[in-house]
Each structure stands twice: as structure tokens, then as C-alpha cells.
Design a protein around this motif. Structure first.
Motif, PDB file in Angstrom:
ATOM      1  N   THR A  97       0.849  -1.193   0.000  1.00 13.35           N
ATOM      2  CA  THR A  97       0.000   0.000   0.000  1.00 13.35           C
ATOM      3  C   THR A  97       0.883   1.241   0.000  1.00 13.35           C
ATOM      4  OG1 THR A  97      -1.779  -1.120   1.194  1.00 13.35           O
ATOM      5  CG2 THR A  97      -1.815   1.285   1.183  1.00 13.35           C
ATOM      6  N   PHE A  98       0.782   2.002  -1.071  1.00 21.58           N
ATOM      7  CA  PHE A  98       1.589   3.211  -1.248  1.00 21.58           C
ATOM      8  C   PHE A  98       0.656   4.406  -1.239  1.00 21.58           C
ATOM      9  CE2 PHE A  98       3.176   6.302  -4.474  1.00 21.58           C
ATOM     10  CZ  PHE A  98       4.313   6.735  -3.811  1.00 21.58           C
ATOM     11  N   ARG A  99       0.914   5.340  -0.339  1.00 22.18           N
ATOM     12  CA  ARG A  99       0.161   6.587  -0.296  1.00 22.18           C
ATOM     13  C   ARG A  99       1.094   7.725  -0.718  1.00 22.18           C
ATOM     14  NH1 ARG A  99      -1.165   3.773   4.346  1.00 22.18           N
ATOM     15  NH2 ARG A  99      -3.385   3.451   4.790  1.00 22.18           N
ATOM     16  N   ALA A 100       0.558   8.679  -1.449  1.00 20.05           N
ATOM     17  CA  ALA A 100       1.386   9.812  -1.873  1.00 20.05           C
ATOM     18  C   ALA A 100       0.583  11.093  -1.854  1.00 20.05           C
ATOM     19  CB  ALA A 100       1.945   9.575  -3.282  1.00 20.05           C
ATOM     20  N   TRP A 101       1.269  12.173  -1.521  1.00 22.45           N
ATOM     21  CA  TRP A 101       0.734  13.525  -1.662  1.00 22.45           C
ATOM     22  C   TRP A 101       1.725  14.329  -2.482  1.00 22.45           C
ATOM     23  CZ3 TRP A 101      -2.263  17.415  -2.254  1.00 22.45           C
ATOM     24  CH2 TRP A 101      -1.791  18.713  -2.094  1.00 22.45           C
ATOM     25  N   GLU A 102       1.251  14.924  -3.574  1.00 21.35           N
ATOM     26  CA  GLU A 102       2.064  15.805  -4.410  1.00 21.35           C
ATOM     27  C   GLU A 102       1.231  17.031  -4.744  1.00 21.35           C
ATOM     28  OE1 GLU A 102       5.102  15.837  -5.618  1.00 21.35           O
ATOM     29  OE2 GLU A 102       5.903  13.791  -5.527  1.00 21.35           O
ATOM     30  N   GLY A 103       1.805  18.196  -4.473  1.00 18.03           N
ATOM     31  CA  GLY A 103       1.052  19.413  -4.716  1.00 18.03           C
ATOM     32  C   GLY A 103       1.485  20.210  -5.926  1.00 18.03           C
ATOM     33  N   SER A 104       2.654  19.881  -6.509  1.00 15.37           N
ATOM     34  CA  SER A 104       3.182  20.749  -7.562  1.00 15.37           C
ATOM     35  C   SER A 104       3.515  20.045  -8.864  1.00 15.37           C
ATOM     36  CB  SER A 104       4.449  21.453  -7.052  1.00 15.37           C
ATOM     37  OG  SER A 104       5.419  20.493  -6.666  1.00 15.37           O
ATOM     38  N   MET A 105       3.534  18.711  -8.859  1.00 16.24           N
ATOM     39  CA  MET A 105       3.790  17.984 -10.101  1.00 16.24           C
ATOM     40  C   MET A 105       3.129  16.610 -10.002  1.00 16.24           C
ATOM     41  SD  MET A 105       7.790  16.854  -9.802  1.00 16.24           S
ATOM     42  CE  MET A 105       8.339  15.752  -8.484  1.00 16.24           C
ATOM     43  N   ILE A 106       3.124  15.879 -11.106  1.00 10.29           N
ATOM     44  CA  ILE A 106       2.534  14.548 -11.120  1.00 10.29           C
ATOM     45  C   ILE A 106       3.476  13.584 -10.400  1.00 10.29           C
ATOM     46  CG2 ILE A 106       1.581  12.728 -12.579  1.00 10.29           C
ATOM     47  CD1 ILE A 106       0.220  15.558 -12.730  1.00 10.29           C
ATOM     48  N   VAL A 107       2.921  12.729  -9.549  1.00  6.95           N
ATOM     49  CA  VAL A 107       3.742  11.787  -8.793  1.00  6.95           C
ATOM     50  C   VAL A 107       4.465  10.842  -9.761  1.00  6.95           C
ATOM     51  CG1 VAL A 107       1.917  10.046  -8.510  1.00  6.95           C
ATOM     52  CG2 VAL A 107       3.711  10.271  -6.786  1.00  6.95           C
ATOM     53  N   GLY A 108       5.705  10.474  -9.402  1.00  6.88           N
ATOM     54  CA  GLY A 108       6.554   9.688 -10.295  1.00  6.88           C
ATOM     55  C   GLY A 108       5.919   8.399 -10.780  1.00  6.88           C
ATOM     56  N   TYR A 154      -2.245   1.815  -4.849  1.00  6.31           N
ATOM     57  CA  TYR A 154      -1.624   3.130  -4.949  1.00  6.31           C
ATOM     58  C   TYR A 154      -2.695   4.167  -4.621  1.00  6.31           C
ATOM     59  CZ  TYR A 154       2.336   0.963  -7.341  1.00  6.31           C
ATOM     60  OH  TYR A 154       3.432   0.193  -7.664  1.00  6.31           O
ATOM     61  N   ARG A 155      -2.566   4.805  -3.478  1.00  2.30           N
ATOM     62  CA  ARG A 155      -3.533   5.803  -3.028  1.00  2.30           C
ATOM     63  C   ARG A 155      -2.858   7.175  -3.145  1.00  2.30           C
ATOM     64  NH1 ARG A 155      -6.349   4.389   2.439  1.00  2.30           N
ATOM     65  NH2 ARG A 155      -7.922   5.730   1.450  1.00  2.30           N
ATOM     66  N   ILE A 156      -3.160   7.872  -4.217  1.00  2.00           N
ATOM     67  CA  ILE A 156      -2.420   9.074  -4.599  1.00  2.00           C
ATOM     68  C   ILE A 156      -3.334  10.289  -4.581  1.00  2.00           C
ATOM     69  CG2 ILE A 156      -1.174  10.196  -6.500  1.00  2.00           C
ATOM     70  CD1 ILE A 156      -0.265   7.324  -7.310  1.00  2.00           C
ATOM     71  N   ILE A 157      -2.863  11.363  -3.942  1.00  2.00           N
ATOM     72  CA  ILE A 157      -3.590  12.633  -3.912  1.00  2.00           C
ATOM     73  C   ILE A 157      -2.732  13.699  -4.588  1.00  2.00           C
ATOM     74  CG2 ILE A 157      -4.772  14.349  -2.497  1.00  2.00           C
ATOM     75  CD1 ILE A 157      -4.768  12.303  -0.207  1.00  2.00           C
ATOM     76  N   LEU A 158      -3.321  14.408  -5.524  1.00  2.00           N
ATOM     77  CA  LEU A 158      -2.665  15.535  -6.185  1.00  2.00           C
ATOM     78  C   LEU A 158      -3.477  16.800  -5.942  1.00  2.00           C
ATOM     79  CD1 LEU A 158      -1.936  13.962  -9.717  1.00  2.00           C
ATOM     80  CD2 LEU A 158      -0.380  14.064  -7.757  1.00  2.00           C
ATOM     81  N   TRP A 159      -2.791  17.912  -5.783  1.00  2.00           N
ATOM     82  CA  TRP A 159      -3.480  19.191  -5.784  1.00  2.00           C
ATOM     83  C   TRP A 159      -3.740  19.569  -7.237  1.00  2.00           C
ATOM     84  CZ3 TRP A 159      -1.370  24.511  -3.723  1.00  2.00           C
ATOM     85  CH2 TRP A 159      -2.462  25.314  -3.350  1.00  2.00           C
ATOM     86  N   GLU A 160      -4.805  20.288  -7.490  1.00  2.00           N
ATOM     87  CA  GLU A 160      -5.136  20.670  -8.863  1.00  2.00           C
ATOM     88  C   GLU A 160      -4.007  21.446  -9.526  1.00  2.00           C
ATOM     89  OE1 GLU A 160      -8.620  22.966 -11.448  1.00  2.00           O
ATOM     90  OE2 GLU A 160      -8.914  22.634  -9.285  1.00  2.00           O
ATOM     91  N   GLU A 190      -6.127   4.500  -6.634  1.00  4.95           N
ATOM     92  CA  GLU A 190      -7.128   5.456  -6.182  1.00  4.95           C
ATOM     93  C   GLU A 190      -6.510   6.839  -6.354  1.00  4.95           C
ATOM     94  OE1 GLU A 190      -8.142   4.631  -2.146  1.00  4.95           O
ATOM     95  OE2 GLU A 190      -8.868   2.601  -2.577  1.00  4.95           O
ATOM     96  N   LEU A 191      -6.950   7.561  -7.373  1.00  2.00           N
ATOM     97  CA  LEU A 191      -6.401   8.877  -7.668  1.00  2.00           C
ATOM     98  C   LEU A 191      -7.369   9.955  -7.229  1.00  2.00           C
ATOM     99  CD1 LEU A 191      -4.268  10.733  -8.921  1.00  2.00           C
ATOM    100  CD2 LEU A 191      -5.440  10.445 -11.130  1.00  2.00           C
ATOM    101  N   GLY A 192      -6.947  10.732  -6.235  1.00  2.00           N
ATOM    102  CA  GLY A 192      -7.756  11.839  -5.750  1.00  2.00           C
ATOM    103  C   GLY A 192      -7.157  13.171  -6.173  1.00  2.00           C
ATOM    104  N   ILE A 193      -8.000  14.105  -6.509  1.00  3.66           N
ATOM    105  CA  ILE A 193      -7.581  15.471  -6.863  1.00  3.66           C
ATOM    106  C   ILE A 193      -8.214  16.434  -5.861  1.00  3.66           C
ATOM    107  CG2 ILE A 193      -7.495  17.250  -8.645  1.00  3.66           C
ATOM    108  CD1 ILE A 193      -6.116  14.709  -9.536  1.00  3.66           C
ATOM    109  N   ILE A 194      -7.413  17.309  -5.297  1.00  6.39           N
ATOM    110  CA  ILE A 194      -7.950  18.372  -4.438  1.00  6.39           C
ATOM    111  C   ILE A 194      -8.192  19.598  -5.313  1.00  6.39           C
ATOM    112  CG2 ILE A 194      -7.540  19.887  -2.482  1.00  6.39           C
ATOM    113  CD1 ILE A 194      -5.838  17.755  -1.210  1.00  6.39           C
ATOM    114  N   PRO A 195      -9.448  19.977  -5.531  1.00  8.53           N
ATOM    115  CA  PRO A 195      -9.738  21.142  -6.379  1.00  8.53           C
ATOM    116  C   PRO A 195      -9.246  22.434  -5.722  1.00  8.53           C
ATOM    117  CG  PRO A 195     -11.707  19.783  -6.015  1.00  8.53           C
ATOM    118  CD  PRO A 195     -10.672  19.329  -5.032  1.00  8.53           C
ATOM    119  N   PHE A 196      -8.976  23.421  -6.553  1.00  7.08           N
ATOM    120  CA  PHE A 196      -8.603  24.737  -6.027  1.00  7.08           C
ATOM    121  C   PHE A 196      -9.661  25.264  -5.065  1.00  7.08           C
ATOM    122  CE2 PHE A 196      -6.003  25.456 -10.065  1.00  7.08           C
ATOM    123  CZ  PHE A 196      -4.793  25.309  -9.406  1.00  7.08           C
ATOM    124  N   SER A 197     -10.920  24.943  -5.351  1.00  3.24           N
ATOM    125  CA  SER A 197     -12.034  25.501  -4.570  1.00  3.24           C
ATOM    126  C   SER A 197     -12.323  24.733  -3.288  1.00  3.24           C
ATOM    127  CB  SER A 197     -13.301  25.502  -5.431  1.00  3.24           C
ATOM    128  OG  SER A 197     -13.622  24.177  -5.854  1.00  3.24           O
TER     129      SER A 197
END
Length: 267
Positions: A97-108, A154-160, A190-197
Motif C-alpha cells: 500500500t503506497f500513499r502519496a501527496w504531491e502538490g506541484s507535479m505529477i507523482v513519479g 496506490y492511493r495518490i492525492i494531487l493538488w489541482e 485510487e487517484l484523488g484530486i484536491i480542487p482549487f475551490s
């Protein structure tokens, strides 16, 4: 802090210690305040100068512990990015189980080869490290085989913001967004996106990755921090959960990615 305590216990000022060691006073200050990493020889000489040669072993042990957790890019990239990627691949091979948070680019783990190529090129310029971009890209792409292995998650969260960052040419980013849209619905992702709003329970900060619940790797400009103590890992799990509370998934995430692509086309 320990170095300052030893100096004061020896009734020495920073200037006096610097004179004894033949150093500048600024070096003494930087070492005491953690703005410069001491070498084992620096620590041995410090211990002797404050008339505590018996603590030299303790100080070097602390240094070894620090270096095993704080991995400077200068040292890691001495031979290029490939070796760093291969070390990470070993950790991924051990992880389910891999969790990731990336706010400025796409996770590797979700990057296209072209996108990764531009990322490596920019970090090579920053750190002035050997340019082994193609080898590094191949090593990163090899890691993505795990996306297709049953039992992995792969549980990945990206900022918009990561969807809009032009760290590569627009055509490369467009292909990368298509790749992201394509992983939605995969059994292992599981790809999550945090919207700007979206309201945020915690300010987005440094990128980090959680490998099962045994290791966290945090990226900064000058180094990677490897966190292996239970309390530290628990903190990053809480941060991930708080960020996850602001993320959208499935069709909602797909719409945000599609919208980013349309905005890219309109530029």
C-alpha cells in the motif's frame, strides 16, 4: 544543541573554540545551529578541544543516525539520478500500500516517460549533478510495473495545481493529463484530486510518500527525509487523511483533469 552544551561546559566562547580549532567563528556557529553538517573529524576535534574526548563516539553515532534519515541531494546525486531511482524501486518492491501527496507535479509512479524526462532535467540543472536522464527515466518507468500487480494499492492525492504546472512543454503535459485520466478506474489505483475551490483542513506543504506504514519519504529542496519512527509515520498518516478529506475521486476527478486539458488547449 549538544555541541553548544559541550562548548559552554568547557567554559569556551565560540570565538575561543574557533581559535583552538583553527576555524572561522562562523563555522562554529553554523555547526551549533545545524546550518552546516559536521564531519566525523569535525566532531572528534570538537570533543578534544572542549576536553571531552570521551564523547567523540557519541557525537559520531548521532551523525550516523542523522545521515541515515536526512539524505542530502548533493550526496545522493553524486553519480546521477539513476541510483536514487533504483533505491526507490527497492522500497516499492517491498510495499503493498503506497500513499502519496504531491502538490506541484505529477507523482513519479504515474508520470509518462516524456514528463519524467523534463522533471529529471530540471532537477539536474538545480543540483548540478551528472546528467543521466535516460537511465533515470528507464528506472522510473520500471517501477510502474507495480501498477499492474494484483494486491498492490496506490492511493495518490494531487493538488489541482499539479495539473497546470508547465514544468514541461504543453504537448507533454497534455499527454500526461491523458495518462492520469486513464488510470482512474484501475483496480490498483485510487487517484484523488484536491480542487482549487476545496476547503482545506491543513495547508498543502511538502510532497511525501508513505510505504505501507513502515517508512515515509519527504522531499525538500536540499534533501530527502526518511522517517521510520512510529510517531513520525503516524503524523504523516494523519496529514494524508486530512488532505484526503478534501479530495474528489472517480468521475469528479476525471472532470477536473479534463478541464485542465481544455485550459491547456486554450493557451
Amino acid at each position: 544543541m549538544r555541541l553548544r552544551e559541550l562548548r559552554k561546559a568547557g567554559s569556551l566562547t565560540g570565538a575561543q573554540l574557533a581559535e583552538l580549532l583553527g576555524w572561522t567563528q562562523s563555522k562554529v556557529s553554523k555547526l551549533e545551529n545545524g546550518r552546516q553538517t559536521a564531519t566525523a573529524e569535525d566532531l572528534r576535534r570538537w570533543a578534544v578541544a572542549v576536553e571531552r574526548p570521551d564523547v567523540a563516539g557519541e557525537l559520531t553515532s548521532r551523525l550516523a543516525g542523522l545521515e541515515s534519515h536526512m539524505r542530502s541531494w548533493r550526496r545522493q546525486l553524486a553519480t546521477g539520478h539513476k541510483a536514487v531511482q533504483e533505491t526507490l524501486n527497492t522500497e516499492f518492491d517491498r510495499t503493498r500500500t503506497f500513499r502519496a501527496w504531491e502538490g506541484s507535479m505529477i507523482v513519479g509512479s504515474l508520470q509518462t516517460a516524456d514528463y519524467a524526462r523534463h522533471i529529471f532535467s530540471r532537477y539536474t540543472d538545480l543540483h548540478q549533478s551528472p546528467r543521466d536522464t535516460e537511465d533515470a527515466v528507464r528506472a522510473r518507468m520500471k517501477r510502474q510495473a507495480g501498477l499492474y500487480e494484483a494486491g498492490n494499492k496506490y492511493r495518490i492525492i494531487l493538488w489541482e495545481a499539479a495539473l497546470h504546472a508547465l514544468v514541461c512543454p504543453p504537448s507533454v503535459l497534455a499527454a500526461q493529463l491523458d495518462r492520469l485520466a486513464g488510470v482512474i478506474g484501475m483496480d490498483t489505483v485510487e487517484l484523488g484530486i484536491i480542487p482549487f475551490s476545496a476547503p482545506l483542513r491543513i495547508p498543502p506543504a511538502n510532497a511525501f510518500w508513505i510505504f505501507d506504514e513502515r517508512l515515509v519519504i519527504v522531499e525538500d529542496w536540499h534533501a530527502e527525509l526518511w522517517v521510520e519512527d512510529r510517531a513520525g509515520i503516524a503524523t504523516y498518516l494523519r496529514v494524508w487523511d486530512m488532505l484526503n478529506g478534501s479530495a474528489v475521486y472517480g468521475a469528479d476527478a476525471h472532470r477536473i483533469i479534463t478541464r485542465a486539458g481544455r485550459m491547456l488547449d486554450a493557451r
